[in-house]
Design a protein around this motif. Structure first.
Motif, short mmCIF file in Angstrom:
data_model
loop_
_atom_site.label_atom_id
_atom_site.label_comp_id
_atom_site.label_asym_id
_atom_site.label_seq_id
_atom_site.Cartn_x
_atom_site.Cartn_y
_atom_site.Cartn_z
N GLU A 188 -43.01 -5.49 -88.10
CA GLU A 188 -44.17 -4.81 -87.51
C GLU A 188 -43.73 -3.60 -86.70
N MET A 189 -42.63 -3.72 -85.96
CA MET A 189 -42.13 -2.59 -85.17
C MET A 189 -41.63 -1.48 -86.08
N ARG A 190 -41.10 -1.84 -87.24
CA ARG A 190 -40.69 -0.81 -88.20
C ARG A 190 -41.91 -0.03 -88.70
N ARG A 191 -43.03 -0.74 -88.93
CA ARG A 191 -44.25 -0.05 -89.33
C ARG A 191 -44.75 0.87 -88.21
N ILE A 192 -44.60 0.43 -86.97
CA ILE A 192 -44.98 1.26 -85.83
C ILE A 192 -44.10 2.50 -85.77
N ALA A 193 -42.79 2.31 -86.00
CA ALA A 193 -41.85 3.43 -85.98
C ALA A 193 -42.18 4.43 -87.09
N ASP A 194 -42.59 3.94 -88.25
CA ASP A 194 -42.98 4.82 -89.36
C ASP A 194 -44.18 5.67 -88.96
N THR A 195 -45.15 5.06 -88.28
CA THR A 195 -46.32 5.80 -87.80
C THR A 195 -45.90 6.87 -86.80
N PHE A 221 -42.02 2.70 -75.96
CA PHE A 221 -42.08 1.28 -75.62
C PHE A 221 -43.13 0.61 -76.48
N VAL A 222 -42.74 -0.47 -77.15
CA VAL A 222 -43.66 -1.25 -77.98
C VAL A 222 -44.07 -2.47 -77.17
N ASP A 223 -45.36 -2.57 -76.89
CA ASP A 223 -45.86 -3.62 -76.00
C ASP A 223 -46.68 -4.65 -76.76
N ASP A 224 -46.38 -5.93 -76.52
CA ASP A 224 -47.18 -7.06 -77.02
C ASP A 224 -47.44 -7.00 -78.53
N GLY A 265 -62.46 -27.03 -79.16
CA GLY A 265 -61.80 -25.83 -78.67
C GLY A 265 -60.30 -26.00 -78.82
N LEU A 266 -59.67 -25.00 -79.42
CA LEU A 266 -58.24 -25.07 -79.71
C LEU A 266 -57.54 -23.85 -79.15
N TYR A 267 -56.42 -24.08 -78.47
CA TYR A 267 -55.56 -22.98 -78.04
C TYR A 267 -54.49 -22.78 -79.10
N LEU A 268 -54.52 -21.60 -79.75
CA LEU A 268 -53.56 -21.27 -80.80
C LEU A 268 -52.29 -20.68 -80.21
N PRO A 269 -51.12 -21.02 -80.75
CA PRO A 269 -49.86 -20.45 -80.23
C PRO A 269 -49.52 -19.12 -80.91
N TYR A 270 -49.12 -18.17 -80.12
CA TYR A 270 -48.65 -16.88 -80.63
C TYR A 270 -47.39 -16.48 -79.87
N TRP A 271 -46.57 -15.67 -80.54
CA TRP A 271 -45.46 -14.99 -79.87
C TRP A 271 -45.88 -13.55 -79.63
N THR A 272 -45.47 -12.98 -78.51
CA THR A 272 -45.60 -11.53 -78.31
C THR A 272 -44.21 -10.98 -78.01
N PHE A 273 -43.94 -9.81 -78.53
CA PHE A 273 -42.62 -9.20 -78.37
C PHE A 273 -42.76 -7.79 -77.81
N ASP A 274 -41.91 -7.47 -76.86
CA ASP A 274 -41.82 -6.12 -76.28
C ASP A 274 -40.43 -5.57 -76.57
#
Length: 363
Positions: free
Chosen positions: A271-278, A213-216, A156-165
């Protein structure tokens, strides 16, 4: 003398009855002793998961504000950085199976995780899912089912991720396309005059503003030469995140991020730019949309370092490396598998023979 600092991510808890190390029991909020069966409840945080101010941490001094030291084993074959719990007697890289030497462990600094999604599946459940998956593979060698899968290589492995708001503001210019139809006449193949409706698009220039607001925004914080987790497995329900508590890591391997915060932030901006385009296309409306220019501004940016669960098994079959992945939360599975040359060869041969017989009888 000052008291030595306690590392939150490396704190080992001993059983009160027998002194053995306690391990997290997947799907629960308890840590359990495998020797005497004693269980202890994990103290869960009741406060909301903490978001950290991004701009401060992008500065070198600010990045040390919520960091600590952790012991890391670096795999020379695939590049993975792994913190391995002491209870593992035989150490192998979770991605490629390369033996790791405990004496090579180095102490490194990392930003303390702010949240963790605890394992919901046990190791045995993961192995059973893998066996079922193997049994359903077409063109797999028969010997694959007999391949040695020692549980010590399924970890079992815990993978590291960043989340940005972020609070996103944007300005766009473009065009809105609305469909309309015209009746056109034409001659068919027999020379007769016919009519048909033809769809056309009327384009209207448009501009506007968007905000929200862009969450996670989830960004992978680890990069290896091999062993990339397949997209179908890398889907977790982030609503199940718990505030970081070291007890959830007990009995599992924890991977340290190899993608720095600043690089993760650059990917999050894309990724947030792609969200803004949507959002802009939704604001434009109509049947079709064109976005010619899009300027965005991100404010009140925050982030957190989180750990997400996956089971990995790296194994060798006829001299080649293969690996499979089971999502530790929802059980989805994927992996790299071998193919049987002879099974495919005889299947193709049978197909050719069948085609030949059908052709002969048709004559």
């Amino acid at each position: 003398m000052t008291e030595p600092s306690i590392q939150k991510s490396e704190l080992k808890k001993a059983c009160k009855n027998c002194g053995a190390e306690l391990k997290y029991k997947p799907g629960t909020t308890t840590i359990t002793c495998e020797y005497c069966g004693n269980q202890e409840q994990i103290a869960l945080e009741t406060d909301p998961i903490k978001e950290l101010p991004l701009r401060q941490f992008l500065q070198e001094k600010g990045a040390q504000a919520n960091s600590e030291e952790i012991s890391i084993l670096h795999c020379k074959n695939c590049g993975a950085n792994q913190h391995v719990e002491e209870n593992y007697k035989s150490l192998h890289c979770v991605y490629c199976g390369t033996p790791l030497i405990r004496e090579d462990a180095k102490t490194e600094q990392w930003i303390l995780p702010g949240a963790v999604l605890p394992f919901q599946l046990t190791q045995q459940e993961a192995i059973l899912r893998f066996k079922k998956w193997v049994n359903g593979l077409w063109w797999a060698p028969n010997d694959l089912k007999k391949a040695t899968l020692d549980p010590q290589f399924t970890k079992g492995l815990y993978l590291p991720y960043w989340t940005f708001d972020a609070q996103l503001y944007g300005q766009y210019s473009g065009a809105r396309g609305d469909y309309y139809y015209e009746t056109q006449s034409y001659k068919d193949s027999k020379g007769r005059r016919q009519t048909r409706r033809v769809r056309k698009t009327r384009w209207i220039p448009i501009s506007g503003n968007i905000s929200g607001f862009v969450d996670d925004t989830l960004i992978n914080a680890s990069k290896q030469h091999t062993g990339k987790v397949p997209r179908g497995v890398a889907l977790w329900n982030l609503k199940k995140l718990q505030s970081f508590e070291s007890s959830f890591l007990a009995g599992f391997v924890t991977e340290k991020y190899t993608i720095p915060l600043k690089d993760g932030h650059l990917e999050a901006q894309e990724e947030m730019r792609r969200i803004a385009d949507t959002w802009a296309r939704r604001d434009i409306g109509g049947d079709e949309q064109r976005v010619n220019t899009l300027n965005i501004n991100l404010e009140e940016e925050t982030f957190k370092h989180i750990l997400l669960p996956v089971y990995i098994s790296a194994y060798r079959y006829k001299g080649n490396e293969y690996s499979f992945f089971v999502n530790g939360e929802n059980g989805s599975i994927s992996g790299k598998r071998p193919y049987s040359f002879w099974k495919i060869f005889f299947a193709v041969l049978a197909g050719i023979l069948l085609f030949g017989l059908v052709y002969l009888f048709s004559k």
